[in-house]
Design a protein around this motif. Structure first.
Motif, PDB file in Angstrom:
ATOM      1  N   HIS A   1       5.097   3.373  -5.721  1.00 17.89           N
ATOM      2  CA  HIS A   1       5.166   3.336  -4.259  1.00 17.89           C
ATOM      3  C   HIS A   1       4.160   4.316  -3.652  1.00 17.89           C
ATOM      4  O   HIS A   1       3.469   3.982  -2.680  1.00 17.89           O
ATOM      5  N   PHE A   2       4.041   5.514  -4.220  1.00 25.01           N
ATOM      6  CA  PHE A   2       3.053   6.460  -3.699  1.00 25.01           C
ATOM      7  C   PHE A   2       1.639   5.917  -3.888  1.00 25.01           C
ATOM      8  O   PHE A   2       0.800   6.031  -2.993  1.00 25.01           O
ATOM      9  N   LEU A   3       1.376   5.309  -5.033  1.00 26.93           N
ATOM     10  CA  LEU A   3       0.067   4.697  -5.268  1.00 26.93           C
ATOM     11  C   LEU A   3      -0.222   3.627  -4.218  1.00 26.93           C
ATOM     12  O   LEU A   3      -1.333   3.549  -3.689  1.00 26.93           O
ATOM     13  N   LEU A   4       0.772   2.817  -3.889  1.00 29.05           N
ATOM     14  CA  LEU A   4       0.608   1.788  -2.867  1.00 29.05           C
ATOM     15  C   LEU A   4       0.248   2.424  -1.517  1.00 29.05           C
ATOM     16  O   LEU A   4      -0.673   1.966  -0.832  1.00 29.05           O
ATOM     17  N   LEU A   5       0.953   3.477  -1.141  1.00 29.25           N
ATOM     18  CA  LEU A   5       0.667   4.151   0.129  1.00 29.25           C
ATOM     19  C   LEU A   5      -0.747   4.716   0.144  1.00 29.25           C
ATOM     20  O   LEU A   5      -1.478   4.571   1.133  1.00 29.25           O
ATOM     21  N   LEU A   6      -1.137   5.345  -0.940  1.00 26.32           N
ATOM     22  CA  LEU A   6      -2.465   5.950  -1.026  1.00 26.32           C
ATOM     23  C   LEU A   6      -3.558   4.884  -1.027  1.00 26.32           C
ATOM     24  O   LEU A   6      -4.610   5.056  -0.393  1.00 26.32           O
ATOM     25  N   THR A   7      -3.314   3.780  -1.676  1.00 28.50           N
ATOM     26  CA  THR A   7      -4.273   2.677  -1.688  1.00 28.50           C
ATOM     27  C   THR A   7      -4.418   2.082  -0.291  1.00 28.50           C
ATOM     28  O   THR A   7      -5.533   1.805   0.163  1.00 28.50           O
ATOM     29  N   ARG A   8      -3.299   1.895   0.402  1.00 27.06           N
ATOM     30  CA  ARG A   8      -3.365   1.390   1.784  1.00 27.06           C
ATOM     31  C   ARG A   8      -4.122   2.355   2.683  1.00 27.06           C
ATOM     32  O   ARG A   8      -4.941   1.939   3.507  1.00 27.06           O
ATOM     33  N   ALA A   9      -3.833   3.646   2.552  1.00 34.80           N
ATOM     34  CA  ALA A   9      -4.468   4.645   3.414  1.00 34.80           C
ATOM     35  C   ALA A   9      -5.963   4.764   3.154  1.00 34.80           C
ATOM     36  O   ALA A   9      -6.752   4.905   4.091  1.00 34.80           O
ATOM     37  N   SER A  10      -6.343   4.708   1.898  1.00 36.37           N
ATOM     38  CA  SER A  10      -7.753   4.921   1.541  1.00 36.37           C
ATOM     39  C   SER A  10      -8.584   3.650   1.590  1.00 36.37           C
ATOM     40  O   SER A  10      -9.801   3.710   1.707  1.00 36.37           O
TER      41      SER A  10
ATOM     42  N   GLU B   1      -8.174   3.814 -12.887  1.00 40.31           N
ATOM     43  CA  GLU B   1      -7.302   4.619 -13.745  1.00 40.31           C
ATOM     44  C   GLU B   1      -5.852   4.613 -13.271  1.00 40.31           C
ATOM     45  O   GLU B   1      -4.958   5.023 -13.999  1.00 40.31           O
ATOM     46  N   TYR B   2      -5.621   4.139 -12.056  1.00 37.99           N
ATOM     47  CA  TYR B   2      -4.259   4.024 -11.541  1.00 37.99           C
ATOM     48  C   TYR B   2      -3.917   2.550 -11.387  1.00 37.99           C
ATOM     49  O   TYR B   2      -4.281   1.913 -10.415  1.00 37.99           O
TER      50      TYR B   2
END
Length: 131
Positions: A26-35, A41-42
């Protein structure tokens, strides 16, 4: 705000549950959306990523720093962090703190292996967007 930008949503229409933990995926999803970026690697599909595990504060630092450096260049390592409990990857934590992505706890600790909350995730994503 992050909800208006489609980056984060509540657990229902009327609840956010800020004190709940957040998974690595879920954090990866948020960071991907934001960036607007995906880093190879993730990969949440890779079993080694441990998608369903709760994300720790150190792991959050690692992802934030990797995403930040992918578009902004390498962050200089700052040895000036002074948390009373630094364990784990002090360099990654130092980088995240030095650019303002993460902060320590009010009691002077960093809590490297403590699970991050949804509120902390939202806070660091908002900081990421401001840098």
């Amino acid at each position: 705000n992050l909800a208006d930008k489609g980056i984060i949503k509540g657990v229902s229409e009327s609840h956010f549950k800020p004190d709940d933990s957040i998974s690595r995926a879920h954090f990866l999803l948020l960071l991907t959306r934001a960036s607007g970026t995906e880093l190879p690697e993730y990969n949440a599909e890779n079993p080694e990523f441990r998608s369903n595990d709760k994300i720790t504060r150190e792991e959050m630092c690692e992802m934030l720093v990797k995403f930040y450096e992918s578009s902004n260049g390498i962050i200089a390592h700052n040895n000036q962090i002074s948390f009373s409990d630094i364990v784990g990857n002090a360099e990654i934590i130092s980088k995240a703190v030095s650019v303002g992505l993460m902060e320590g706890r009010d009691d002077g600790t960093f809590d490297s292996f403590g699970n991050a909350t949804r509120a902390e995730a939202a806070t660091v994503i908002a900081r990421y967007l401001l840098l």
